[in-house]
Write a protein that holds these residues in place. Structure first.
Motif, mmCIF file in Angstrom:
data_model
loop_
_atom_site.group_PDB
_atom_site.id
_atom_site.type_symbol
_atom_site.label_atom_id
_atom_site.label_comp_id
_atom_site.label_asym_id
_atom_site.label_seq_id
_atom_site.Cartn_x
_atom_site.Cartn_y
_atom_site.Cartn_z
ATOM 1 N N ALA A 197 0.829 -1.212 0.000
ATOM 2 C CA ALA A 197 0.000 0.000 0.000
ATOM 3 C C ALA A 197 0.859 1.256 0.000
ATOM 4 C CB ALA A 197 -0.927 -0.005 1.216
ATOM 5 N N HIS A 198 1.951 1.239 0.748
ATOM 6 C CA HIS A 198 2.826 2.414 0.806
ATOM 7 C C HIS A 198 3.451 2.717 -0.551
ATOM 8 C CE1 HIS A 198 3.496 1.254 5.312
ATOM 9 N NE2 HIS A 198 2.309 1.775 5.097
ATOM 10 N N LEU A 199 3.728 1.661 -1.333
ATOM 11 C CA LEU A 199 4.459 1.821 -2.600
ATOM 12 C C LEU A 199 3.570 1.600 -3.817
ATOM 13 C CD1 LEU A 199 7.657 -0.176 -1.535
ATOM 14 C CD2 LEU A 199 7.456 2.308 -1.747
ATOM 15 N N GLN A 200 2.264 1.760 -3.657
ATOM 16 C CA GLN A 200 1.369 1.455 -4.773
ATOM 17 C C GLN A 200 1.567 2.382 -5.971
ATOM 18 O OE1 GLN A 200 -2.684 1.932 -3.539
ATOM 19 N NE2 GLN A 200 -2.349 3.942 -2.606
ATOM 20 N N GLU A 201 2.130 3.583 -5.758
ATOM 21 C CA GLU A 201 2.367 4.505 -6.856
ATOM 22 C C GLU A 201 3.824 4.493 -7.330
ATOM 23 O OE1 GLU A 201 1.061 8.364 -5.732
ATOM 24 O OE2 GLU A 201 -0.990 7.747 -5.303
ATOM 25 N N PHE A 202 4.646 3.619 -6.749
ATOM 26 C CA PHE A 202 6.069 3.580 -7.093
ATOM 27 C C PHE A 202 6.299 2.553 -8.196
ATOM 28 C CE2 PHE A 202 10.430 1.953 -6.251
ATOM 29 C CZ PHE A 202 11.103 3.120 -6.570
ATOM 30 N N ARG A 203 7.121 2.923 -9.210
ATOM 31 C CA ARG A 203 7.301 2.044 -10.365
ATOM 32 C C ARG A 203 8.761 1.903 -10.796
ATOM 33 N NH1 ARG A 203 3.196 0.907 -8.851
ATOM 34 N NH2 ARG A 203 1.166 0.742 -9.893
ATOM 35 N N ARG A 204 9.721 2.148 -9.926
ATOM 36 C CA ARG A 204 11.114 2.073 -10.359
ATOM 37 C C ARG A 204 11.853 0.977 -9.585
ATOM 38 N NH1 ARG A 204 12.605 6.538 -13.448
ATOM 39 N NH2 ARG A 204 10.733 7.319 -14.489
ATOM 40 N N THR A 205 12.991 1.303 -8.962
ATOM 41 C CA THR A 205 13.825 0.300 -8.299
ATOM 42 C C THR A 205 13.709 0.448 -6.788
ATOM 43 O OG1 THR A 205 15.390 0.355 -10.134
ATOM 44 C CG2 THR A 205 16.137 -0.660 -8.091
ATOM 45 N N LEU A 206 13.399 -0.653 -6.124
ATOM 46 C CA LEU A 206 13.286 -0.686 -4.670
ATOM 47 C C LEU A 206 14.487 -1.426 -4.112
ATOM 48 C CD1 LEU A 206 11.624 -0.188 -2.069
ATOM 49 C CD2 LEU A 206 10.547 -2.410 -2.458
ATOM 50 N N GLN A 207 15.240 -0.758 -3.248
ATOM 51 C CA GLN A 207 16.416 -1.359 -2.631
ATOM 52 C C GLN A 207 16.068 -1.672 -1.183
ATOM 53 O OE1 GLN A 207 19.937 0.459 -3.947
ATOM 54 N NE2 GLN A 207 21.111 -1.368 -3.443
ATOM 55 N N ALA A 208 16.073 -2.963 -0.837
ATOM 56 C CA ALA A 208 15.623 -3.380 0.484
ATOM 57 C C ALA A 208 16.300 -4.686 0.864
ATOM 58 C CB ALA A 208 14.109 -3.539 0.502
ATOM 59 N N ASP A 209 15.992 -5.154 2.088
ATOM 60 C CA ASP A 209 16.541 -6.430 2.520
ATOM 61 C C ASP A 209 15.676 -7.563 1.955
ATOM 62 O OD1 ASP A 209 14.242 -6.451 4.037
ATOM 63 O OD2 ASP A 209 15.252 -5.954 5.915
ATOM 64 N N ALA A 210 15.880 -8.767 2.483
ATOM 65 C CA ALA A 210 15.195 -9.938 1.925
ATOM 66 C C ALA A 210 13.849 -10.207 2.566
ATOM 67 C CB ALA A 210 16.093 -11.171 2.075
ATOM 68 N N PHE A 211 13.246 -9.231 3.224
ATOM 69 C CA PHE A 211 11.938 -9.436 3.859
ATOM 70 C C PHE A 211 10.904 -9.822 2.801
ATOM 71 C CE2 PHE A 211 7.950 -7.085 5.249
ATOM 72 C CZ PHE A 211 7.463 -8.162 5.963
ATOM 73 N N SER A 212 10.167 -10.884 3.069
ATOM 74 C CA SER A 212 9.207 -11.403 2.095
ATOM 75 C C SER A 212 8.068 -10.425 1.827
ATOM 76 C CB SER A 212 8.636 -12.738 2.588
ATOM 77 O OG SER A 212 7.966 -12.565 3.837
ATOM 78 N N GLY A 213 7.828 -9.493 2.757
ATOM 79 C CA GLY A 213 6.746 -8.536 2.556
ATOM 80 C C GLY A 213 6.967 -7.619 1.370
ATOM 81 N N PHE A 214 8.241 -7.472 0.941
ATOM 82 C CA PHE A 214 8.521 -6.640 -0.223
ATOM 83 C C PHE A 214 8.328 -7.404 -1.534
ATOM 84 C CE2 PHE A 214 11.363 -4.419 2.934
ATOM 85 C CZ PHE A 214 10.583 -3.279 3.024
ATOM 86 N N GLU A 215 8.012 -8.699 -1.450
ATOM 87 C CA GLU A 215 7.812 -9.477 -2.667
ATOM 88 C C GLU A 215 6.589 -8.998 -3.444
ATOM 89 O OE1 GLU A 215 9.856 -11.658 -3.838
ATOM 90 O OE2 GLU A 215 11.213 -11.619 -2.117
ATOM 91 N N GLY A 216 5.606 -8.426 -2.726
ATOM 92 C CA GLY A 216 4.390 -7.963 -3.395
ATOM 93 C C GLY A 216 4.666 -6.955 -4.485
ATOM 94 N N PRO A 217 5.348 -5.832 -4.188
ATOM 95 C CA PRO A 217 5.661 -4.862 -5.249
ATOM 96 C C PRO A 217 6.488 -5.461 -6.382
ATOM 97 C CG PRO A 217 5.973 -3.876 -3.085
ATOM 98 C CD PRO A 217 5.716 -5.326 -2.858
ATOM 99 N N TYR A 218 7.409 -6.399 -6.068
ATOM 100 C CA TYR A 218 8.204 -7.012 -7.128
ATOM 101 C C TYR A 218 7.323 -7.880 -8.032
ATOM 102 C CZ TYR A 218 12.038 -5.863 -3.900
ATOM 103 O OH TYR A 218 12.904 -5.220 -3.056
ATOM 104 N N ALA A 219 6.440 -8.686 -7.412
ATOM 105 C CA ALA A 219 5.631 -9.628 -8.179
ATOM 106 C C ALA A 219 4.602 -8.921 -9.057
ATOM 107 C CB ALA A 219 4.927 -10.602 -7.230
#
Length: 552
Positions: free
Chosen positions: A332-354
C-alpha cells in the motif's frame, strides 16, 4: 442605562417573533381533514430530522464515553505511580524502577492521544470550571510585541483614541534559555462614531496555547531525536524555575502533529516519485491496554537519496507506522512507485516485485553481515575470505561516491564486474566443500539466492551497493526503543511517524531540525494549503542560503 437598553431590545425581538407566529397561523387551513393530511405529510420529515439530530448525539456520547474512560485510566495510573514512588525510597530494585518508568510513559501517551483526538463539536458541552494557568515567572526576560491597528476608523475615517489594550503572553525557548513574548494589542475608539478598532490576535500553532513555536519545536526534538520522554523534560525545566506538566506537553505533541501531517504526506509523495527508493522497517513496542501487555508494531521508512550518484535532488525520508508486519502494508505504501526498490530480503517486499513495474535491488551489507557474524563467532577462514572480497567492492564504491551515474556504471563494470564473477564462482566452489547444514552454507545460500538482485547495482550507476541509507534513517527510532517504551498506542506510533518524517528529512538536508520545525510552526497555521510545498525542508534550506548571500 445599559440594562434598560437590553430589556427594550429583548422586548422588540419577542414582539417580532409573536407577530411572525400569528401570521403563520393565519395562513393555515381551517378544516380538520386538510390539517390531518398536512400532519401526515410532515410526520416522516420530522422523524427524519429527529434521526439526523440523534445520530451526531449518539456519536458524541460515544466519544465522550471514550474520553471519560481514558481520563479514568490516566488517574488510576497516576495513583499507581504515586504509590510506587512512595515505596521507592525503601528497598529498591531494577524491576520496580522499570515499572514506574513504564507507567510514566503509558500516561504520557494516553494524555497525548486525548489532545490529538479532541475535536470541536456542534453540540455544546456541559459547563465546567476553567483551569487556572500558573503565571509565568516574572524573572524571565520579556520581549514586547505591539500589534497596533490603523490610526483611522475603518468606518468613518475618524481619528482613533486608545482606550485600553489586550495582553497575552507566550513562553518561548531560545536555545539555552527561556523568555516570554508579550503580545500587546491596543484598543482604539473613534472620536466620531464611537467604533472600537483593534489589531487581530496573532495566530498560534496551538489555539490558545501558551507555548510559542520555538518551545514546541524544542520539546518535539527532545522527545523524538534526543530520546527524552516528556516526564524527564518536565524535571529538567523545573530546575530552571519553569513548571511544565507532562500532561501539558503531551497536549502540545498531539496539537502539533495534526497540522504538520499534510506536510509529511507531501514528503511521502516526493519520495515515491523518485527513480530509486530505499526501504526498511524495525519493530517497536506498543502498549496494548486490552491485554495489559505490550505488542509489537512496525515503523517503516522509505528513503530517497540520490546524492551518492551526483544528483542535486533533495533527499527525504518518509515514515509510516502499522500495527503489524503484513506484506500488504509496504504494498500500500508503494502502490504509486514504479522504479527500483532497494531493500533487505523481507518477504513482505515481494508484493511490489511480483506485481511488476518495481525492480529489486538487494543489500550487500545484509549478505556481508552473515559472514561477519560467522567470523566473529567462530573465526572461520572462509568467512574471512568472503569479507575480504566484499571489502574490495566497497573500496571501489568509496572512490566513485558522488560521481554521475554514467561514470559509476563504467567504473563498476570495468573493476567490480570481474570481482563479482570471481566471487560467485568462489561461493559455488566453497558451498560444495562444506556441510549443507552449516552456518557457512546458510550465509553462502543467502548470497547466491539473491545474486541477480545483489549485483544489479553494477549495471546501473544510479543504484547503491547496499541499503544503508534506510538503516541510517532508523537509528533514531531504534535508540528510542532501547531507552524507553516507544508508544502507548497505535495513534502514538502514527504521530511519531509524522514527526520523524519532518525531523529526519531536515537532518538529511543538513538542517537544524529544531530550527526547521520552529520555522514551520511559525507559519503553518495561516499558510494556504495549496502552497504547502513552500514549507518543505529543502525550501527552508534555499531560504537560508539566500539570506547568507544577502548578508555577505
Amino acid at each position: 442605562m445599559s440594562c434598560a437598553l437590553d430589556e427594550r431590545a429583548h422586548d422588540a425581538r419577542a414582539l417580532r417573533y409573536i407577530r411572525s407566529m400569528a401570521l403563520a397561523l393565519d395562513q393555515l387551513p381551517t378544516d380538520v381533514a386538510t390539517l390531518q393530511r398536512l400532519l401526515l405529510e410532515r410526520d416522516p420529515e420530522v422523524q427524519q430530522r429527529d434521526a439526523e439530530l440523534q445520530s451526531p448525539r449518539g456519536e458524541l456520547a460515544a466519544q465522550r464515553g471514550e474520553v471519560i474512560a481514558a481520563r479514568l485510566l490516566i488517574e488510576k495510573l497516576k495513583l499507581q505511580i504515586a504509590r510506587l514512588r512512595r515505596v521507592q525510597f525503601g528497598r529498591r530494585s531494577e524491576q520496580h524502577d522499570a515499572r514506574v518508568l513504564q507507567l510514566e510513559l503509558i500516561v504520557e501517551e494516553l494524555e497525548t492521544g486525548l489532545a490529538a483526538s479532541a475535536k470541536p463539536t456542534a453540540v455544546a458541552d456541559s459547563p465546567r470550571t476553567p483551569s487556572i494557568r500558573r503565571p509565568l515567572p516574572s524573572s524571565l526576560p520579556r520581549d514586547i510585541v505591539v500589534h497596533a491597528a490603523a490610526r483611522t476608523c475603518p468606518g468613518c475615517e475618524g481619528v482613533l483614541k486608545q482606550i485600553g489594550e489586550d495582553v497575552a503572553e507566550q513562553l518561548e525557548f531560545i536555545p539555552g534559555h527561556f523568555k516570554v513574548v508579550r503580545h500587546v494589542r491596543p484598543k482604539f475608539a473613534c472620536s466620531r462614531c464611537a467604533s472600537i478598532v483593534q489589531a487581530p490576535a496573532p495566530s498560534r500553532p496551538i489555539e490558545r496555547g501558551i507555548a510559542a513555536p520555538g518551545l514546541l519545536a524544542h520539546v518535539a526534538v527532545a522527545k523524538y531525536l534526543d530520546q527524552l520522554p516528556l516526564y524527564r523534560q518536565s524535571e529538567i525545566y523545573a530546575r530552571q524555575g519553569i513548571e511544565l506538566d507532562r500532561s501539558t506537553m503531551a497536549d502540545w505533541i498531539g496539537g502539533i502533529a495534526q497540522p504538520v501531517t499534510p506536510l509529511a504526506e507531501l514528503i511521502g509523495r516526493y519520495v515515491v516519485a523518485g527513480t530509486k527508493v530505499h526501504a526498511d522497517d524495525t519493530p517497536v513496542p506498543v502498549l496494548d491496554p486490552g491485554r495489559g501487555k505490550t505488542k509489537t508494531g512496525r515503523l517503516w521508512v522509505y528513503v530517497r537519496d540520490d546524492r551518492p550518484a551526483g544528483s542535486a535532488d533533495a533527499p527525504a525520508a518518509f515514515y509510516r507506522y502499522t500495527a503489524t508486519r503484513e506484506g500488504a502494508h509496504p504494498r500500500a505504501h508503494l502502490q504509486e512507485f514504479r522504479r527500483t526498490l532497494q531493500a533487505d530480503a523481507f518477504s513482505g517486499f515481494e508484493g511490489p516485485y511480483a506485481e511488476g513495474g518495481v525492480r529489486e535491488a538487494a543489500c550487500c551489507a545484509h549478505a556481508r553481515r552473515k559472514f561477519y557474524d560467522l567470523h566473529v563467532d567462530s573465526g572461520s577462514p572462509h568467512a574471512e575470505a568472503a569479507l575480504t572480497r566484499i571489502q574490495a567492492l566497497y573500496e571501489i564504491e568509496q572512490e566513485i561516491r558522488g560521481k554521475l551515474p554514467a561514470e559509476r556504471q563504467r567504473v563498476r563494470q570495468a573493476r567490480a564486474g570481474p570481482l563479482l564473477e570471481a566471487m560467485q564462482q568462489w561461493l559455488l566452489d566453497t558451498r560444495a566443500k562444506v556441510s549443507a547444514k552449516s552456518a557457512l552454507a546458510a550465509a553462502i545460500n543467502y548470497a547466491l539466492k539473491r545474486w541477480v538482485a545483489l549485483t544489479r547495482y553494477c549495471d546501473d550507476g544510479a543504484l547503491e551497493i547496499d541499503n544503508n541509507a534506510a538503516e541510517r534513517a532508523l537509528r533514531g527510532p531504534v535508540l528510542s526503543r532501547k531507552n524507553f517504551l516507544f508508544a502507548g498506542a497505535d495513534s502514538g506510533g502514527e504521530r511519531a511517524a509524522v514527526l520523524y518524517t519532518l525531523l529526519e528529512t531536515a537532518k538529511l538536508n543538513e538542517l537544524n531540525p529544531e530550527a526547521y520545525l520552529r520555522w514551520v510552526l511559525e507559519r503553518i497555521a495561516q499558510h494556504p494549503s495549496h502552497r504547502l510545498a513552500r514549507l518543505l525542508p529543502w525550501n527552508f534550506a534555499r531560504r537560508n542560503a539566500q539570506d547568507e548571500q544577502l548578508a555577505a
